[in-house]
Write a protein that holds these residues in place. Structure first.
Motif, PDB file in Angstrom:
ATOM      1  N   PHE A 104       0.811  -1.211   0.000  1.00 31.32           N
ATOM      2  CA  PHE A 104       0.000   0.000   0.000  1.00 31.32           C
ATOM      3  C   PHE A 104       0.848   1.266   0.000  1.00 31.32           C
ATOM      4  CE2 PHE A 104      -2.327   3.357   2.241  1.00 31.32           C
ATOM      5  CZ  PHE A 104      -3.309   3.580   1.285  1.00 31.32           C
ATOM      6  N   PRO A 105       1.915   1.359   0.814  1.00 36.20           N
ATOM      7  CA  PRO A 105       2.732   2.583   0.768  1.00 36.20           C
ATOM      8  C   PRO A 105       3.348   2.849  -0.607  1.00 36.20           C
ATOM      9  CG  PRO A 105       3.189   1.421   2.785  1.00 36.20           C
ATOM     10  CD  PRO A 105       2.309   0.527   1.963  1.00 36.20           C
ATOM     11  N   LEU A 106       3.766   1.803  -1.308  1.00 35.00           N
ATOM     12  CA  LEU A 106       4.318   2.012  -2.653  1.00 35.00           C
ATOM     13  C   LEU A 106       3.251   2.481  -3.633  1.00 35.00           C
ATOM     14  CD1 LEU A 106       6.845  -0.936  -3.034  1.00 35.00           C
ATOM     15  CD2 LEU A 106       7.347   1.508  -2.925  1.00 35.00           C
ATOM     16  N   ILE A 107       2.070   1.871  -3.562  1.00 34.43           N
ATOM     17  CA  ILE A 107       0.973   2.309  -4.434  1.00 34.43           C
ATOM     18  C   ILE A 107       0.616   3.752  -4.134  1.00 34.43           C
ATOM     19  CG2 ILE A 107      -1.479   1.971  -4.938  1.00 34.43           C
ATOM     20  CD1 ILE A 107      -1.016  -1.038  -4.500  1.00 34.43           C
ATOM     21  N   PHE A 108       0.522   4.093  -2.852  1.00 39.70           N
ATOM     22  CA  PHE A 108       0.207   5.455  -2.448  1.00 39.70           C
ATOM     23  C   PHE A 108       1.268   6.435  -2.940  1.00 39.70           C
ATOM     24  CE2 PHE A 108       0.399   8.989   0.578  1.00 39.70           C
ATOM     25  CZ  PHE A 108      -0.904   9.445   0.505  1.00 39.70           C
ATOM     26  N   THR A 109       2.529   6.064  -2.783  1.00 41.58           N
ATOM     27  CA  THR A 109       3.624   6.942  -3.204  1.00 41.58           C
ATOM     28  C   THR A 109       3.602   7.156  -4.713  1.00 41.58           C
ATOM     29  OG1 THR A 109       4.961   6.251  -1.336  1.00 41.58           O
ATOM     30  CG2 THR A 109       6.119   7.259  -3.176  1.00 41.58           C
ATOM     31  N   PHE A 110       3.376   6.107  -5.473  1.00 42.63           N
ATOM     32  CA  PHE A 110       3.295   6.260  -6.930  1.00 42.63           C
ATOM     33  C   PHE A 110       2.113   7.140  -7.322  1.00 42.63           C
ATOM     34  CE2 PHE A 110       5.799   2.174  -7.258  1.00 42.63           C
ATOM     35  CZ  PHE A 110       6.947   2.809  -7.701  1.00 42.63           C
ATOM     36  N   CYS A 111       0.986   6.995  -6.623  1.00 40.98           N
ATOM     37  CA  CYS A 111      -0.171   7.849  -6.916  1.00 40.98           C
ATOM     38  C   CYS A 111       0.121   9.311  -6.578  1.00 40.98           C
ATOM     39  CB  CYS A 111      -1.397   7.356  -6.154  1.00 40.98           C
ATOM     40  SG  CYS A 111      -2.046   5.800  -6.769  1.00 40.98           S
ATOM     41  N   VAL A 112       0.793   9.546  -5.452  1.00 44.23           N
ATOM     42  CA  VAL A 112       1.139  10.920  -5.058  1.00 44.23           C
ATOM     43  C   VAL A 112       2.114  11.534  -6.060  1.00 44.23           C
ATOM     44  CG1 VAL A 112       2.378  12.282  -3.323  1.00 44.23           C
ATOM     45  CG2 VAL A 112       0.606  10.709  -2.617  1.00 44.23           C
ATOM     46  N   VAL A 113       3.116  10.759  -6.461  1.00 38.21           N
ATOM     47  CA  VAL A 113       4.079  11.264  -7.446  1.00 38.21           C
ATOM     48  C   VAL A 113       3.370  11.553  -8.768  1.00 38.21           C
ATOM     49  CG1 VAL A 113       6.084  10.612  -8.844  1.00 38.21           C
ATOM     50  CG2 VAL A 113       6.108  10.236  -6.386  1.00 38.21           C
ATOM     51  N   GLY A 114       2.458  10.666  -9.166  1.00 41.95           N
ATOM     52  CA  GLY A 114       1.696  10.894 -10.394  1.00 41.95           C
ATOM     53  C   GLY A 114       0.828  12.136 -10.305  1.00 41.95           C
ATOM     54  N   LEU A 115       0.156  12.326  -9.171  1.00 41.45           N
ATOM     55  CA  LEU A 115      -0.683  13.504  -8.983  1.00 41.45           C
ATOM     56  C   LEU A 115       0.149  14.778  -9.014  1.00 41.45           C
ATOM     57  CD1 LEU A 115      -3.452  14.787  -8.217  1.00 41.45           C
ATOM     58  CD2 LEU A 115      -2.707  14.565  -5.842  1.00 41.45           C
ATOM     59  N   CYS A 116       1.269  14.780  -8.302  1.00 39.73           N
ATOM     60  CA  CYS A 116       2.135  15.972  -8.277  1.00 39.73           C
ATOM     61  C   CYS A 116       2.699  16.262  -9.668  1.00 39.73           C
ATOM     62  CB  CYS A 116       3.262  15.791  -7.268  1.00 39.73           C
ATOM     63  SG  CYS A 116       2.709  15.772  -5.561  1.00 39.73           S
ATOM     64  N   GLY A 117       3.105  15.236 -10.381  1.00 36.91           N
ATOM     65  CA  GLY A 117       3.595  15.421 -11.751  1.00 36.91           C
ATOM     66  C   GLY A 117       2.524  15.976 -12.659  1.00 36.91           C
ATOM     67  N   TRP A 118       1.290  15.469 -12.509  1.00 38.73           N
ATOM     68  CA  TRP A 118       0.185  15.950 -13.335  1.00 38.73           C
ATOM     69  C   TRP A 118      -0.105  17.422 -13.027  1.00 38.73           C
ATOM     70  CZ3 TRP A 118      -4.914  17.340 -11.908  1.00 38.73           C
ATOM     71  CH2 TRP A 118      -5.784  17.536 -12.985  1.00 38.73           C
ATOM     72  N   VAL A 119      -0.087  17.789 -11.743  1.00 37.48           N
ATOM     73  CA  VAL A 119      -0.336  19.185 -11.363  1.00 37.48           C
ATOM     74  C   VAL A 119       0.750  20.089 -11.945  1.00 37.48           C
ATOM     75  CG1 VAL A 119      -0.329  20.777  -9.396  1.00 37.48           C
ATOM     76  CG2 VAL A 119      -1.704  18.702  -9.315  1.00 37.48           C
ATOM     77  N   LEU A 120       2.007  19.658 -11.813  1.00 36.00           N
ATOM     78  CA  LEU A 120       3.108  20.468 -12.342  1.00 36.00           C
ATOM     79  C   LEU A 120       3.087  20.547 -13.867  1.00 36.00           C
ATOM     80  CD1 LEU A 120       5.988  19.340  -9.983  1.00 36.00           C
ATOM     81  CD2 LEU A 120       4.826  21.562 -10.023  1.00 36.00           C
ATOM     82  N   TRP A 121       2.538  19.557 -14.520  1.00 40.97           N
ATOM     83  CA  TRP A 121       2.450  19.562 -15.975  1.00 40.97           C
ATOM     84  C   TRP A 121       1.257  20.384 -16.459  1.00 40.97           C
ATOM     85  CZ3 TRP A 121      -1.069  16.618 -19.226  1.00 40.97           C
ATOM     86  CH2 TRP A 121      -0.743  16.675 -20.579  1.00 40.97           C
ATOM     87  N   MET A 122       0.106  20.279 -15.762  1.00 45.03           N
ATOM     88  CA  MET A 122      -1.116  20.941 -16.226  1.00 45.03           C
ATOM     89  C   MET A 122      -1.171  22.428 -15.880  1.00 45.03           C
ATOM     90  SD  MET A 122      -3.089  19.237 -18.078  1.00 45.03           S
ATOM     91  CE  MET A 122      -4.529  20.270 -18.026  1.00 45.03           C
ATOM     92  N   ARG A 123      -0.612  22.831 -14.780  1.00 45.19           N
ATOM     93  CA  ARG A 123      -0.729  24.224 -14.342  1.00 45.19           C
ATOM     94  C   ARG A 123      -0.194  25.213 -15.369  1.00 45.19           C
ATOM     95  NH1 ARG A 123       1.437  28.277 -11.505  1.00 45.19           N
ATOM     96  NH2 ARG A 123       0.089  29.322 -10.026  1.00 45.19           N
ATOM     97  N   PRO A 124       1.040  25.031 -15.885  1.00 45.09           N
ATOM     98  CA  PRO A 124       1.504  25.990 -16.905  1.00 45.09           C
ATOM     99  C   PRO A 124       0.671  25.951 -18.181  1.00 45.09           C
ATOM    100  CG  PRO A 124       3.333  24.661 -16.091  1.00 45.09           C
ATOM    101  CD  PRO A 124       2.090  24.099 -15.506  1.00 45.09           C
ATOM    102  N   ARG A 125       0.197  24.774 -18.553  1.00 43.00           N
ATOM    103  CA  ARG A 125      -0.649  24.677 -19.753  1.00 43.00           C
ATOM    104  C   ARG A 125      -1.956  25.426 -19.557  1.00 43.00           C
ATOM    105  NH1 ARG A 125      -1.586  18.894 -21.791  1.00 43.00           N
ATOM    106  NH2 ARG A 125      -2.433  20.097 -23.499  1.00 43.00           N
ATOM    107  N   SER A 126      -2.569  25.272 -18.396  1.00 41.24           N
ATOM    108  CA  SER A 126      -3.831  25.956 -18.116  1.00 41.24           C
ATOM    109  C   SER A 126      -3.632  27.465 -18.052  1.00 41.24           C
ATOM    110  CB  SER A 126      -4.419  25.463 -16.796  1.00 41.24           C
ATOM    111  OG  SER A 126      -4.711  24.099 -16.868  1.00 41.24           O
ATOM    112  N   MET A 127      -2.553  27.894 -17.441  1.00 43.55           N
ATOM    113  CA  MET A 127      -2.286  29.336 -17.363  1.00 43.55           C
ATOM    114  C   MET A 127      -2.035  29.902 -18.757  1.00 43.55           C
ATOM    115  SD  MET A 127      -0.394  30.037 -13.789  1.00 43.55           S
ATOM    116  CE  MET A 127      -0.566  31.767 -14.007  1.00 43.55           C
ATOM    117  N   GLU A 128      -1.317  29.166 -19.577  1.00 42.23           N
ATOM    118  CA  GLU A 128      -1.040  29.644 -20.941  1.00 42.23           C
ATOM    119  C   GLU A 128      -2.328  29.737 -21.744  1.00 42.23           C
ATOM    120  OE1 GLU A 128      -0.387  29.773 -25.002  1.00 42.23           O
ATOM    121  OE2 GLU A 128      -0.899  27.832 -24.140  1.00 42.23           O
TER     122      GLU A 128
END
Length: 178
Positions: free
Chosen positions: A138-162
């Protein structure tokens, strides 16, 4: 795929179905020994909370923009496709929506590093607990989900602002021509 995306753009029911399926799945992973009815009840409870939060947010944004929630969804699709509306009323609503979204993203950008750091600390804590308890699934699944969520936020935010900045400048250019 286009119909599914359109359904998710416009329907709160689509969001509810997705949240319900995700929560039931996560609950089943976390509480394997629990009864499936309890998984479903947890899913319904958390789905009701998520849908009510989303409905309140949609209503607040639609009031700020001056249109109904379905109109806000249509305007968001137009922003994503970079379609500048020709109707003056729709342009005014689009201006208000773009200003609202840019303001929220700029205000939220100040707190983004703290939220991402907090999520990283939670993921690191889960990993530490997993190592201590000798159960890393469970901790590994959770960590991968958190990393995926953070990566998605960092990827989408500049695109949305642009996209919002593009639409703001396109609407200003159109209003200057009129």
């Amino acid at each position: 795929m286009h119909a599914l995306r359109r359904w998710f753009d416009h329907s709160l029911t689509a969001h509810a179905v997705l949240v319900l399926l995700m929560v039931v799945g996560v609950t089943a992973l976390i509480r394997r020994d629990g009864h499936p009815v309890s998984w479903l009840l947890h899913g319904v409870l958390y789905t009701a909370l998520a849908v009510s939060f989303t409905a309140v947010q949609r209503r607040r944004i639609s009031r700020a923009v001056g249109t109904d929630p379905r109109g806000v969804a249509e305007l968001n699709v137009k922003i994503r496709r970079r379609e500048v509306p020709s109707d003056p009323e729709e342009q005014a609503a689009m201006r208000r929506l773009v200003a609202e979204q840019l303001g929220r993203m700029e205000r939220g950008g100040r707190w983004l590093p703290y939220w991402l750091g907090f999520l990283g600390l939670v993921a690191a804590g889960m990993l530490a607990l997993g190592v201590a308890s000798d159960s890393l699934t469970f901790p590994l699944i959770f960590t991968f989900c958190v990393v995926g969520l953070c990566g998605w936020v960092l990827w989408m935010r500049p695109r949305s602002m642009e996209r919002c900045r593009f639409m703001r400048s396109a609407l200003q250019g159109r209003s200057e021509r009129v």
